[in-house]
Design an enzyme around this catalytic site. Structure first.
Site, PDB file in Angstrom:
ATOM      1  N   CYS A 126       6.275  -1.943  -2.496  1.00  0.00           N
ATOM      2  CA  CYS A 126       7.710  -1.607  -2.493  1.00  0.00           C
ATOM      3  C   CYS A 126       8.427  -2.046  -1.213  1.00  0.00           C
ATOM      4  O   CYS A 126       9.519  -2.631  -1.270  1.00  0.00           O
ATOM      5  CB  CYS A 126       7.881  -0.112  -2.703  1.00  0.00           C
ATOM      6  SG  CYS A 126       6.700   0.900  -1.811  1.00  0.00           S
ATOM      7  N   HIS A 234      13.424   3.660   0.451  1.00  0.00           N
ATOM      8  CA  HIS A 234      12.857   3.223   1.728  1.00  0.00           C
ATOM      9  C   HIS A 234      13.930   2.490   2.538  1.00  0.00           C
ATOM     10  O   HIS A 234      14.720   1.726   1.978  1.00  0.00           O
ATOM     11  CB  HIS A 234      11.714   2.230   1.499  1.00  0.00           C
ATOM     12  CG  HIS A 234      10.493   2.808   0.851  1.00  0.00           C
ATOM     13  ND1 HIS A 234      10.284   4.151   0.666  1.00  0.00           N
ATOM     14  CD2 HIS A 234       9.374   2.180   0.371  1.00  0.00           C
ATOM     15  CE1 HIS A 234       9.099   4.335   0.083  1.00  0.00           C
ATOM     16  NE2 HIS A 234       8.540   3.160  -0.109  1.00  0.00           N
TER      17      HIS A 234
HETATM   18  N1  LIG Z   1       5.870   5.515  -5.751  1.00  0.00           N
HETATM   19  C1  LIG Z   1       6.223   4.290  -5.397  1.00  0.00           C
HETATM   20  O1  LIG Z   1       7.251   4.031  -4.739  1.00  0.00           O
HETATM   21  C2  LIG Z   1       5.400   3.140  -5.797  1.00  0.00           C
HETATM   22  C3  LIG Z   1       5.910   1.878  -5.569  1.00  0.00           C
HETATM   23  C4  LIG Z   1       5.159   0.791  -5.956  1.00  0.00           C
HETATM   24  C5  LIG Z   1       3.949   0.988  -6.541  1.00  0.00           C
HETATM   25  N2  LIG Z   1       3.454   2.231  -6.740  1.00  0.00           N
HETATM   26  C6  LIG Z   1       2.147   2.359  -7.384  1.00  0.00           C
HETATM   27  O2  LIG Z   1       2.317   2.869  -8.699  1.00  0.00           O
HETATM   28  C7  LIG Z   1       1.210   3.690  -9.048  1.00  0.00           C
HETATM   29  C8  LIG Z   1       1.674   5.068  -9.496  1.00  0.00           C
HETATM   30  O3  LIG Z   1       2.424   5.671  -8.471  1.00  0.00           O
HETATM   31  P1  LIG Z   1       3.292   7.000  -8.715  1.00  0.00           P
HETATM   32  O4  LIG Z   1       4.061   7.167  -7.472  1.00  0.00           O
HETATM   33  O5  LIG Z   1       3.992   6.965 -10.027  1.00  0.00           O
HETATM   34  O6  LIG Z   1       2.127   8.111  -8.785  1.00  0.00           O
HETATM   35  P2  LIG Z   1       2.094   9.502  -9.580  1.00  0.00           P
HETATM   36  O7  LIG Z   1       3.440  10.113  -9.669  1.00  0.00           O
HETATM   37  O8  LIG Z   1       0.991  10.268  -8.950  1.00  0.00           O
HETATM   38  O9  LIG Z   1       1.638   9.088 -11.093  1.00  0.00           O
HETATM   39  C9  LIG Z   1       0.380   8.548 -11.374  1.00  0.00           C
HETATM   40  C10 LIG Z   1       0.292   8.162 -12.847  1.00  0.00           C
HETATM   41  O10 LIG Z   1      -0.970   7.513 -13.088  1.00  0.00           O
HETATM   42  C11 LIG Z   1      -1.654   8.195 -14.136  1.00  0.00           C
HETATM   43  N3  LIG Z   1      -3.090   8.158 -13.898  1.00  0.00           N
HETATM   44  C12 LIG Z   1      -3.778   8.604 -12.820  1.00  0.00           C
HETATM   45  N4  LIG Z   1      -5.098   8.410 -12.970  1.00  0.00           N
HETATM   46  C13 LIG Z   1      -5.253   7.824 -14.182  1.00  0.00           C
HETATM   47  C14 LIG Z   1      -6.379   7.390 -14.932  1.00  0.00           C
HETATM   48  N5  LIG Z   1      -7.621   7.510 -14.463  1.00  0.00           N
HETATM   49  N6  LIG Z   1      -6.166   6.837 -16.155  1.00  0.00           N
HETATM   50  C15 LIG Z   1      -4.912   6.707 -16.654  1.00  0.00           C
HETATM   51  N7  LIG Z   1      -3.802   7.106 -15.996  1.00  0.00           N
HETATM   52  C16 LIG Z   1      -3.981   7.664 -14.775  1.00  0.00           C
HETATM   53  C17 LIG Z   1      -1.143   9.592 -14.074  1.00  0.00           C
HETATM   54  O11 LIG Z   1      -1.396  10.233 -15.318  1.00  0.00           O
HETATM   55  P3  LIG Z   1      -1.606  11.838 -15.399  1.00  0.00           P
HETATM   56  O12 LIG Z   1      -0.220  12.437 -15.353  1.00  0.00           O
HETATM   57  O13 LIG Z   1      -2.278  12.015 -16.712  1.00  0.00           O
HETATM   58  O14 LIG Z   1      -2.450  12.234 -14.226  1.00  0.00           O
HETATM   59  C18 LIG Z   1       0.357   9.336 -13.808  1.00  0.00           C
HETATM   60  O15 LIG Z   1       0.990   8.946 -15.017  1.00  0.00           O
HETATM   61  C19 LIG Z   1       0.280   3.663  -7.845  1.00  0.00           C
HETATM   62  O16 LIG Z   1      -0.658   2.624  -8.035  1.00  0.00           O
HETATM   63  C20 LIG Z   1       1.208   3.330  -6.704  1.00  0.00           C
HETATM   64  O17 LIG Z   1       0.538   2.691  -5.642  1.00  0.00           O
HETATM   65  C21 LIG Z   1       4.157   3.317  -6.397  1.00  0.00           C
END
Ligand SMILES: NC(=O)c1ccc[n+]([C@@H]2O[C@H](COP(=O)([O-])OP(=O)(O)OC[C@H]3O[C@@H](n4cnc5c(N)ncnc54)[C@H](OP(=O)(O)O)[C@@H]3O)[C@@H](O)[C@H]2O)c1
Length: 329
Positions: A126, A234
């Site tokens: 990001c 950010h």
């Molecule tokens: N937040 C940001 O600004 C941002 C920016 C760029 C990239 N990212 C990336 O995007 C991803 C998610 O981030 P987030 O901020 O959305 O996190 P989050 O709110 O913690 O959500 C995580 C998601 O992944 C699912 N998940 C976790 N473990 C899993 C598994 N073993 N199998 C299938 N689904 C699974 C969760 O499902 P459950 O609800 O069932 O646990 C939930 O839907 C990460 O890789 C992060 O690095 C985030």
């Protein structure tokens, strides 16, 4: 078009659903996918109820596109299985970004590199996306020698649990600790894990991904990434040394004409980019433009974007839109 959103219950996943809706992304079938913990849960999108499914079932459905936001290990394990059944995976995690066989795409900059055979496409970090988009047209005009960037990153960048930690601290309630320290009323000069060279992984992502997206290993980048108790997006202070001298008025003109960038630079009227005003917007906002008087050919600028939008969901949906428009899927 059968579309899967993997990680649909998370912060990025729910933002992807909002962006798909706002952009009227064309699909016939939508699969909402999360961990087995969430399988069976009901979610509503555009007035229709969906049942969340697990990854195994999602692969068997052979979607055309799967947008992954479910963490690096999920992506490493499952993206190849989707690719195997012909799905194009657009991945938000860091799992594939530096793999030389995978494209790292910010559509406004390098979508043209995409080919029909690309089955796993990486969405950059990001903080990197908003910086490279703000700098791309200036790089084309003046050439970039070196970037010194310091970030002020929102807790939404760590996911749902981090927002819960900050809100619990703010309410004076016991919090499940996602960060090693309190985040409310604090700042942490620590994003992702420390590396043997003293930098964090997030800092190294900004350095390495910038070179890969610009296709230029000669650009020098140094970064300090910092978590601050905000949720809208950010912010970044970037000090950019160009190869040639620049005209500040021309810089303003270039930025105001850069697709996906909005110039907000009117300090006399207290106008500059802020997380609160960037929140829920697809664009990258740039302001506080000024010449670095301590060094030739160098510009100081302030760059803000909603990390869940252009930093993740918007960029991923734009990649999907490009694939559809160019019949690559
Ligand atoms: N937040 C940001 O600004 C941002 C920016 C760029 C990239 N990212 C990336 O995007 C991803 C998610 O981030 P987030 O901020 O959305 O996190 P989050 O709110 O913690 O959500 C995580 C998601 O992944 C699912 N998940 C976790 N473990 C899993 C598994 N073993 N199998 C299938 N689904 C699974 C969760 O499902 P459950 O609800 O069932 O646990 C939930 O839907 C990460 O890789 C992060 O690095 C985030």
């Amino acid at each position: 078009m059968k579309l899967a959103v993997v990680g649909a219950t998370g912060l990025v996943g729910s933002e992807i659903l909002e962006v798909l809706d706002e952009h009227n992304f064309p699909f016939d079938e939508l699969l909402l996918v999360a961990s087995e913990r969430s399988a069976g849960k009901k979610m509503t999108f555009k007035g229709k109820e969906y049942t969340v499914i697990g990854l195994k079932q999602a692969v068997s459905e052979k979607p055309d596109i799967a947008i992954f936001s479910a963490g690096g290990s999920t992506s490493l394990e499952w993206a190849p299985q989707f690719a195997e059944v012909g799905t194009v995976v657009i991945d938000n995690s860091s799992a594939w970004r530096m793999d030389p066989t995978k494209k790292l795409v910010v559509p406004e900059i390098n979508a043209k590199e995409l080919k029909g055979e690309d089955k796993i496409i990486a969405n950059p970090n990001c903080s990197t996306i908003q910086m490279v988009l703000a700098l791309n047209k200036l790089r084309e005009r003046y050439g970039i020698k070196r970037i010194v960037v310091s970030t002020y990153q929102s807790v939404t960048g760590t996911g749902k649990a981090a927002v819960d930690q900050m809100m619990a601290e703010r309410a004076g309630q016991p919090a499940d600790m996602v960060y090693p320290h309190k985040i409310d009323l604090n700042i942490l000069p620590h994003i992702d894990v420390f590396q043997p060279n003293g930098y964090t992984k997030e800092e190294m992502k900004m350095i390495n991904e910038t070179k890969k997206i610009f296709g230029d290993d000669s650009i020098q980048v140094t970064a300090t990434t910092v978590r601050v108790p905000t949720i809208g997006g950010h912010s970044e202070s970037a000090n950019v040394e160009f190869k040639q001298d620049f005209d500040l008025e021309e810089v303003r003109k270039i930025l105001s004409e850069t697709p996906g960038v909005v110039l907000q630079d009117d300090p006399a009227n207290n106008v500059y980019p802020m997380p609160l005003t960037a929140h829920k917007k697809d664009e990258v906002f740039v302001g506080r433009l000024r010449r670095d008087e301590s060094q030739p050919n160098t510009l100081n600028m302030w760059i803000v974007a909603d990390n869940l939008r252009k930093g993740a969901a918007t960029n991923a949906v734009q990649i999907a839109e490009y694939l559809v428009e160019h019949r690559l899927v």
